[in-house]
Motif scaffolding. Structure first.
Motif, PDB file in Angstrom:
ATOM      1  N   LYS A 223      20.762 -18.870  41.095  1.00 53.47           N
ATOM      2  CA  LYS A 223      19.342 -19.217  41.174  1.00 53.47           C
ATOM      3  C   LYS A 223      18.476 -18.109  40.586  1.00 53.47           C
ATOM      4  O   LYS A 223      17.557 -18.376  39.792  1.00 53.47           O
ATOM      5  N   GLU A 224      18.767 -16.874  40.945  1.00 51.35           N
ATOM      6  CA  GLU A 224      17.964 -15.752  40.444  1.00 51.35           C
ATOM      7  C   GLU A 224      18.086 -15.613  38.935  1.00 51.35           C
ATOM      8  O   GLU A 224      17.091 -15.394  38.233  1.00 51.35           O
ATOM      9  N   THR A 225      19.315 -15.731  38.428  1.00 56.28           N
ATOM     10  CA  THR A 225      19.507 -15.613  36.983  1.00 56.28           C
ATOM     11  C   THR A 225      18.837 -16.758  36.244  1.00 56.28           C
ATOM     12  O   THR A 225      18.235 -16.556  35.177  1.00 56.28           O
ATOM     13  N   ALA A 226      18.923 -17.973  36.793  1.00 57.77           N
ATOM     14  CA  ALA A 226      18.289 -19.128  36.155  1.00 57.77           C
ATOM     15  C   ALA A 226      16.771 -18.960  36.096  1.00 57.77           C
ATOM     16  O   ALA A 226      16.137 -19.260  35.079  1.00 57.77           O
ATOM     17  N   LEU A 227      16.187 -18.469  37.171  1.00 59.09           N
ATOM     18  CA  LEU A 227      14.732 -18.251  37.191  1.00 59.09           C
ATOM     19  C   LEU A 227      14.321 -17.180  36.185  1.00 59.09           C
ATOM     20  O   LEU A 227      13.295 -17.310  35.506  1.00 59.09           O
ATOM     21  N   SER A 228      15.121 -16.122  36.080  1.00 57.89           N
ATOM     22  CA  SER A 228      14.783 -15.057  35.136  1.00 57.89           C
ATOM     23  C   SER A 228      14.892 -15.547  33.694  1.00 57.89           C
ATOM     24  O   SER A 228      14.079 -15.186  32.847  1.00 57.89           O
ATOM     25  N   ARG A 229      15.882 -16.409  33.422  1.00 59.11           N
ATOM     26  CA  ARG A 229      16.029 -16.928  32.060  1.00 59.11           C
ATOM     27  C   ARG A 229      14.917 -17.931  31.734  1.00 59.11           C
ATOM     28  O   ARG A 229      14.425 -17.983  30.603  1.00 59.11           O
ATOM     29  N   ALA A 230      14.501 -18.723  32.722  1.00 53.80           N
ATOM     30  CA  ALA A 230      13.390 -19.649  32.512  1.00 53.80           C
ATOM     31  C   ALA A 230      12.098 -18.888  32.240  1.00 53.80           C
ATOM     32  O   ALA A 230      11.293 -19.276  31.380  1.00 53.80           O
ATOM     33  N   ALA A 231      11.901 -17.783  32.962  1.00 55.82           N
ATOM     34  CA  ALA A 231      10.715 -16.952  32.722  1.00 55.82           C
ATOM     35  C   ALA A 231      10.739 -16.364  31.317  1.00 55.82           C
ATOM     36  O   ALA A 231       9.704 -16.292  30.643  1.00 55.82           O
ATOM     37  N   LEU A 232      11.919 -15.957  30.866  1.00 54.76           N
ATOM     38  CA  LEU A 232      12.057 -15.362  29.537  1.00 54.76           C
ATOM     39  C   LEU A 232      11.670 -16.352  28.441  1.00 54.76           C
ATOM     40  O   LEU A 232      10.781 -16.081  27.615  1.00 54.76           O
ATOM     41  N   PHE A 233      12.321 -17.515  28.420  1.00 57.34           N
ATOM     42  CA  PHE A 233      12.088 -18.456  27.332  1.00 57.34           C
ATOM     43  C   PHE A 233      10.787 -19.230  27.501  1.00 57.34           C
ATOM     44  O   PHE A 233      10.155 -19.614  26.510  1.00 57.34           O
ATOM     45  N   GLY A 234      10.386 -19.492  28.739  1.00 63.67           N
ATOM     46  CA  GLY A 234       9.120 -20.171  28.964  1.00 63.67           C
ATOM     47  C   GLY A 234       7.941 -19.329  28.503  1.00 63.67           C
ATOM     48  O   GLY A 234       7.033 -19.826  27.827  1.00 63.67           O
ATOM     49  N   THR A 235       7.949 -18.041  28.854  1.00 64.88           N
ATOM     50  CA  THR A 235       6.869 -17.145  28.435  1.00 64.88           C
ATOM     51  C   THR A 235       6.872 -16.946  26.927  1.00 64.88           C
ATOM     52  O   THR A 235       5.810 -16.900  26.291  1.00 64.88           O
ATOM     53  N   THR A 236       8.086 -16.836  26.344  1.00 67.42           N
ATOM     54  CA  THR A 236       8.191 -16.646  24.889  1.00 67.42           C
ATOM     55  C   THR A 236       7.640 -17.847  24.130  1.00 67.42           C
ATOM     56  O   THR A 236       7.086 -17.701  23.034  1.00 67.42           O
ATOM     57  N   ALA A 237       7.781 -19.038  24.700  1.00 72.34           N
ATOM     58  CA  ALA A 237       7.219 -20.227  24.059  1.00 72.34           C
ATOM     59  C   ALA A 237       5.723 -20.355  24.334  1.00 72.34           C
ATOM     60  O   ALA A 237       4.962 -20.817  23.472  1.00 72.34           O
ATOM     61  N   ALA A 238       5.290 -19.926  25.515  1.00 67.36           N
ATOM     62  CA  ALA A 238       3.899 -20.152  25.923  1.00 67.36           C
ATOM     63  C   ALA A 238       2.909 -19.230  25.232  1.00 67.36           C
ATOM     64  O   ALA A 238       1.918 -19.690  24.647  1.00 67.36           O
ATOM     65  N   VAL A 239       3.143 -17.936  25.287  1.00 64.54           N
ATOM     66  CA  VAL A 239       2.138 -16.971  24.821  1.00 64.54           C
ATOM     67  C   VAL A 239       1.811 -17.138  23.334  1.00 64.54           C
ATOM     68  O   VAL A 239       0.631 -17.265  22.965  1.00 64.54           O
ATOM     69  N   PRO A 240       2.808 -17.161  22.428  1.00 66.60           N
ATOM     70  CA  PRO A 240       2.456 -17.317  21.005  1.00 66.60           C
ATOM     71  C   PRO A 240       1.776 -18.649  20.697  1.00 66.60           C
ATOM     72  O   PRO A 240       0.820 -18.690  19.911  1.00 66.60           O
ATOM     73  N   ASN A 241       2.268 -19.737  21.290  1.00 69.46           N
ATOM     74  CA  ASN A 241       1.661 -21.045  21.022  1.00 69.46           C
ATOM     75  C   ASN A 241       0.212 -21.100  21.485  1.00 69.46           C
ATOM     76  O   ASN A 241      -0.662 -21.632  20.789  1.00 69.46           O
ATOM     77  N   LEU A 242      -0.065 -20.563  22.671  1.00 73.14           N
ATOM     78  CA  LEU A 242      -1.432 -20.579  23.179  1.00 73.14           C
ATOM     79  C   LEU A 242      -2.338 -19.652  22.372  1.00 73.14           C
ATOM     80  O   LEU A 242      -3.509 -19.976  22.126  1.00 73.14           O
ATOM     81  N   LEU A 243      -1.793 -18.515  21.929  1.00 74.72           N
ATOM     82  CA  LEU A 243      -2.584 -17.613  21.083  1.00 74.72           C
ATOM     83  C   LEU A 243      -2.937 -18.273  19.757  1.00 74.72           C
ATOM     84  O   LEU A 243      -4.073 -18.150  19.276  1.00 74.72           O
ATOM     85  N   VAL A 244      -1.978 -18.979  19.174  1.00 72.50           N
ATOM     86  CA  VAL A 244      -2.224 -19.662  17.898  1.00 72.50           C
ATOM     87  C   VAL A 244      -3.298 -20.728  18.066  1.00 72.50           C
ATOM     88  O   VAL A 244      -4.193 -20.879  17.224  1.00 72.50           O
ATOM     89  N   LEU A 245      -3.232 -21.487  19.166  1.00 75.26           N
ATOM     90  CA  LEU A 245      -4.238 -22.520  19.410  1.00 75.26           C
ATOM     91  C   LEU A 245      -5.636 -21.915  19.516  1.00 75.26           C
ATOM     92  O   LEU A 245      -6.619 -22.490  19.019  1.00 75.26           O
ATOM     93  N   LEU A 246      -5.726 -20.749  20.169  1.00 80.12           N
ATOM     94  CA  LEU A 246      -7.028 -20.101  20.307  1.00 80.12           C
ATOM     95  C   LEU A 246      -7.515 -19.512  18.990  1.00 80.12           C
ATOM     96  O   LEU A 246      -8.688 -19.650  18.623  1.00 80.12           O
ATOM     97  N   LEU A 247      -6.604 -18.860  18.257  1.00 75.97           N
ATOM     98  CA  LEU A 247      -7.003 -18.189  17.028  1.00 75.97           C
ATOM     99  C   LEU A 247      -7.333 -19.165  15.904  1.00 75.97           C
ATOM    100  O   LEU A 247      -8.094 -18.827  14.994  1.00 75.97           O
ATOM    101  N   LYS A 248      -6.777 -20.369  15.973  1.00 75.55           N
ATOM    102  CA  LYS A 248      -7.106 -21.367  14.956  1.00 75.55           C
ATOM    103  C   LYS A 248      -8.582 -21.743  14.979  1.00 75.55           C
ATOM    104  O   LYS A 248      -9.113 -22.266  13.997  1.00 75.55           O
ATOM    105  N   ARG A 249      -9.245 -21.476  16.098  1.00 79.73           N
ATOM    106  CA  ARG A 249     -10.665 -21.806  16.224  1.00 79.73           C
ATOM    107  C   ARG A 249     -11.553 -20.677  15.724  1.00 79.73           C
ATOM    108  O   ARG A 249     -12.772 -20.846  15.669  1.00 79.73           O
ATOM    109  N   THR A 250     -10.971 -19.526  15.421  1.00 82.78           N
ATOM    110  CA  THR A 250     -11.774 -18.405  14.940  1.00 82.78           C
ATOM    111  C   THR A 250     -11.985 -18.510  13.430  1.00 82.78           C
ATOM    112  O   THR A 250     -11.191 -19.114  12.717  1.00 82.78           O
TER     113      THR A 250
END
Length: 313
Positions: A223-250
């Motif tokens: 359970k602990e390892t699964a949560l840590s891996r989900a945090a790794l790949f989920g955050t890696t997908a979230a931060v760049p995509n959300l930054l791109v969405l915001l910066l496209k408006r600049t």
């Protein structure tokens, strides 16, 4: 108890200390050491005294040797190799592909590598027979196949439905990959480490002596390892995509849309590089499980109120 686990027991019980250790262990220069050098370094850990040479040997052992079997990990599945190998695969898998084939191809490579990494670094304290090894191989094949298809679903939907609407394209290419990446990472760990859930893992008392096999500890480790891996790949997908969405408006990005692609690639690699030591540090490598959560036959051995287990990675 293995020397690697003894070190984690004494030094890795706080998040900050684990983070500092992992930043040091993930140095890719250790990948240039041969198996003979690694085994020699590990053999020297039993000697008394602490010197700079001892610290280097310990670092090499922690980054290259499996704590259960004592064997040297395959080169590409050692923790220092995780970022150099996975970074281009993650970047390519998160690209807005023009067709299904490249999306499936990159997902297959990414899911195959992460499956191999999860298996190589799992807790292997419970012995395996030939039937168990065959089952593990089938689990790997099935998990990679399922995760590849599921990971390519956004592009499959776009291609099959002929999506042209900008908001819908944004949803499939920038929003859906976030929970999907986290869910697939979570599923991969649970599926590939199923044996730990069924048979349990080795647990130790406070003196480092093995006292038995615990399914409860196996569930907690997975359970602990699964949560840590989900945090790794989920955050890696979230931060760049959300930054791109915001910066496209600049205005700078609206005037120069060609900047979006390199920014996306660089940000994915940077976030992944930052998140790897953070995700590895979220839970202790040598975890503790409370006495009341253990099986009845093991509770008597928990004289300090808990037992220890190797979480795996």
């Amino acid at each position: 108890m293995d020397p690697n686990l003894l070190y984690w027991k004494s030094q890795g019980q706080s998040f900050i200390s684990r983070l500092q250790i992992w930043v040091n262990l993930l140095d890719p220069t250790s990948l240039f050491c041969s198996d003979a050098q690694i085994q020699k370094a590990r053999a020297s850990l039993g000697s008394e005294g602490k010197s700079e040479k001892d610290a280097a040997a310990l670092t090499l052992s922690l980054s290259s040797v499996h704590a259960d079997s004592g064997t040297v990990l395959p080169l590409i599945f050692r923790p220092p190799a995780f970022l150099p190998i996975s970074a281009p695969l993650v970047v390519a898998s998160l690209l807005p592909h023009s067709s299904v084939k490249p999306a499936v191809f990159w997902q297959f490579l990414l899911q195959s590598y992460t499956a191999g990494f999860n298996c190589a670094n799992r807790n292997s304290s419970a012995e395996q027979d030939k039937a168990a090894r065959l089952k593990q191989f089938l689990l790997i094949a099935g998990t990679v196949s399922y995760a590849t298809c599921a990971g390519a679903l956004p592009q499959i939907f776009i291609s099959r439905l002929g999506v042209r609407s900008a908001p819908v394209l944004t949803f499939f290419r920038s929003i859906l990959p976030i929970p999907l990446s986290a869910a697939l990472a979570l599923l991969s760990v649970y599926t590939l480490r199923n044996e730990e859930l069924e048979t349990g893992i080795q647990v130790f008392d406070s003196n480092g002596n093995p006292v038995g096999i615990s399914k409860a500890a196996g569930h907690k480790a997975v359970k602990e390892t699964a949560l840590s891996r989900a945090a790794l790949f989920g955050t890696t997908a979230a931060v760049p995509n959300l930054l791109v969405l915001l910066l496209k408006r600049t205005k700078p990005f609206q005037r120069n849309p060609f900047l979006v692609a390199p920014f996306r690639h660089i940000s994915v690699a940077c976030v992944l590089g930052l998140m790897i030591p953070v995700s590895f540090s979220l839970f202790p490598q040598l975890g503790a499980i409370k006495k009341e959560k253990l099986e009845e036959e093991l509770q008597v051995a928990a004289v300090d109120g808990h037992l220890f287990y190797h979480r795996g990675l």
